[in-house]
Design a protein around this motif. Structure first.
Motif, short mmCIF file in Angstrom:
data_model
loop_
_atom_site.label_atom_id
_atom_site.label_comp_id
_atom_site.label_asym_id
_atom_site.label_seq_id
_atom_site.Cartn_x
_atom_site.Cartn_y
_atom_site.Cartn_z
N UNK A 99 72.17 43.21 107.33
CA UNK A 99 73.43 42.60 106.92
C UNK A 99 74.53 43.62 106.64
N UNK A 100 74.26 44.90 106.90
CA UNK A 100 75.25 45.93 106.56
C UNK A 100 76.57 45.74 107.30
N UNK A 101 76.53 45.50 108.57
CA UNK A 101 77.77 45.37 109.33
C UNK A 101 78.55 44.11 108.93
N UNK A 102 77.94 42.93 108.93
CA UNK A 102 78.75 41.75 108.58
C UNK A 102 79.22 41.73 107.13
N UNK A 103 78.44 42.31 106.22
CA UNK A 103 78.79 42.28 104.80
C UNK A 103 79.47 43.56 104.34
N UNK A 104 79.87 44.43 105.26
CA UNK A 104 80.40 45.75 104.90
C UNK A 104 81.60 45.68 103.97
N UNK A 105 82.55 44.81 104.25
CA UNK A 105 83.75 44.73 103.42
C UNK A 105 83.39 44.33 101.99
N UNK A 106 82.52 43.32 101.87
CA UNK A 106 82.11 42.86 100.54
C UNK A 106 81.32 43.96 99.83
N UNK A 107 80.44 44.63 100.54
CA UNK A 107 79.63 45.70 99.93
C UNK A 107 80.51 46.84 99.44
N UNK A 108 81.47 47.25 100.23
CA UNK A 108 82.36 48.34 99.81
C UNK A 108 83.18 47.91 98.61
N UNK A 109 83.78 46.72 98.67
CA UNK A 109 84.58 46.21 97.55
C UNK A 109 83.74 46.14 96.28
N UNK A 110 82.56 45.52 96.38
CA UNK A 110 81.72 45.37 95.20
C UNK A 110 81.26 46.72 94.65
N UNK A 111 80.95 47.67 95.52
CA UNK A 111 80.54 49.00 95.07
C UNK A 111 81.66 49.69 94.31
N UNK A 112 82.87 49.62 94.84
CA UNK A 112 84.03 50.22 94.16
C UNK A 112 84.26 49.52 92.81
N UNK A 113 84.13 48.20 92.78
CA UNK A 113 84.34 47.47 91.52
C UNK A 113 83.27 47.80 90.49
N UNK A 114 82.02 47.91 90.92
CA UNK A 114 80.94 48.27 89.98
C UNK A 114 81.23 49.65 89.38
N UNK A 115 81.60 50.59 90.22
CA UNK A 115 81.91 51.94 89.71
C UNK A 115 83.09 51.90 88.74
N UNK A 116 84.13 51.14 89.09
CA UNK A 116 85.31 51.05 88.22
C UNK A 116 84.96 50.34 86.91
N UNK A 117 84.18 49.28 86.98
CA UNK A 117 83.80 48.55 85.77
C UNK A 117 82.97 49.44 84.84
N UNK A 118 82.02 50.19 85.41
CA UNK A 118 81.20 51.08 84.59
C UNK A 118 82.07 52.16 83.95
N UNK A 119 83.00 52.71 84.72
CA UNK A 119 83.91 53.72 84.17
C UNK A 119 84.75 53.14 83.04
N UNK A 120 85.23 51.92 83.21
CA UNK A 120 86.00 51.27 82.14
C UNK A 120 85.14 51.05 80.90
N UNK A 121 83.92 50.59 81.11
CA UNK A 121 83.03 50.36 79.97
C UNK A 121 82.74 51.66 79.22
N UNK A 122 82.53 52.73 79.96
CA UNK A 122 82.30 54.03 79.31
C UNK A 122 83.54 54.48 78.55
N UNK A 123 84.71 54.27 79.14
CA UNK A 123 85.95 54.62 78.47
C UNK A 123 86.20 53.79 77.23
N UNK A 124 85.83 52.51 77.28
CA UNK A 124 86.00 51.64 76.11
C UNK A 124 85.09 52.07 74.97
N UNK A 125 83.94 52.62 75.28
CA UNK A 125 83.02 53.07 74.23
C UNK A 125 83.57 54.28 73.51
N UNK A 126 84.39 55.07 74.20
CA UNK A 126 84.94 56.28 73.59
C UNK A 126 86.16 55.98 72.73
#
Length: 139
Positions: A99-126
């Motif tokens: 499913x990598x090719x058909x779901x590529x856009x969703x996978x890239x978007x979700x990966x970027x969002x997960x990384x951004x959300x984790x970074x925000x959560x870490x920043x909020x803890x500080x």
């Protein structure tokens, strides 16, 4: 990280709006499966499961939009959204390249969002938590 935190509202709004587009699965489940995975599922059970899947994803999108405007719930919303998106990424990757090719856009978007959300959560803890005056324990 502080730059990302300065834009957390916008990040949550954009992610929430885009995540809400999965409500389309409740209306057109076969078209959504075809566009996301390049395949469809057949039968009444598939219709129920895919429609429910679309509504649940859209609810997470709604939570992201709500959390953008209500800071006290942001951490919880970001954790739920990150876990949901990370689970989806893991499940798709567990299928190998199928499913990598058909779901590529969703996978890239979700990966970027997960990384951004984790970074925000870490920043909020500080940062020290701000307790609104209307919350219990506020002075």
């Amino acid at each position: 990280m502080s730059r990302l935190l300065a834009h957390v509202k916008g990040l949550m709004l954009v992610s929430g709006i885009l995540t809400c587009t999965m409500l389309l699965a409740a209306v057109a489940p076969q078209a959504t499966l075809r566009s996301t995975f390049g395949e469809t599922l057949e039968g009444p059970l598939a219709e129920v499961v895919v429609r429910n899947w679309g509504v649940l994803i859209a609810l997470v999108g709604g939570m992201l939009i709500y959390g953008a405007y209500v800071p006290p719930v942001r951490s919880l919303v970001l954790v739920v959204a990150a876990l949901g998106k990370a689970t989806f990424i893991g499940l798709v990757l567990a299928q190998g390249g199928r499913f990598l090719r058909p779901a590529a856009v969703v996978l890239v978007f979700d990966t970027v969002m997960v990384a951004a959300f984790v970074a925000c959560l870490l920043g909020m803890r500080q940062r020290p938590a701000e307790v609104p005056a209307s919350m219990p324990g506020a002075s």
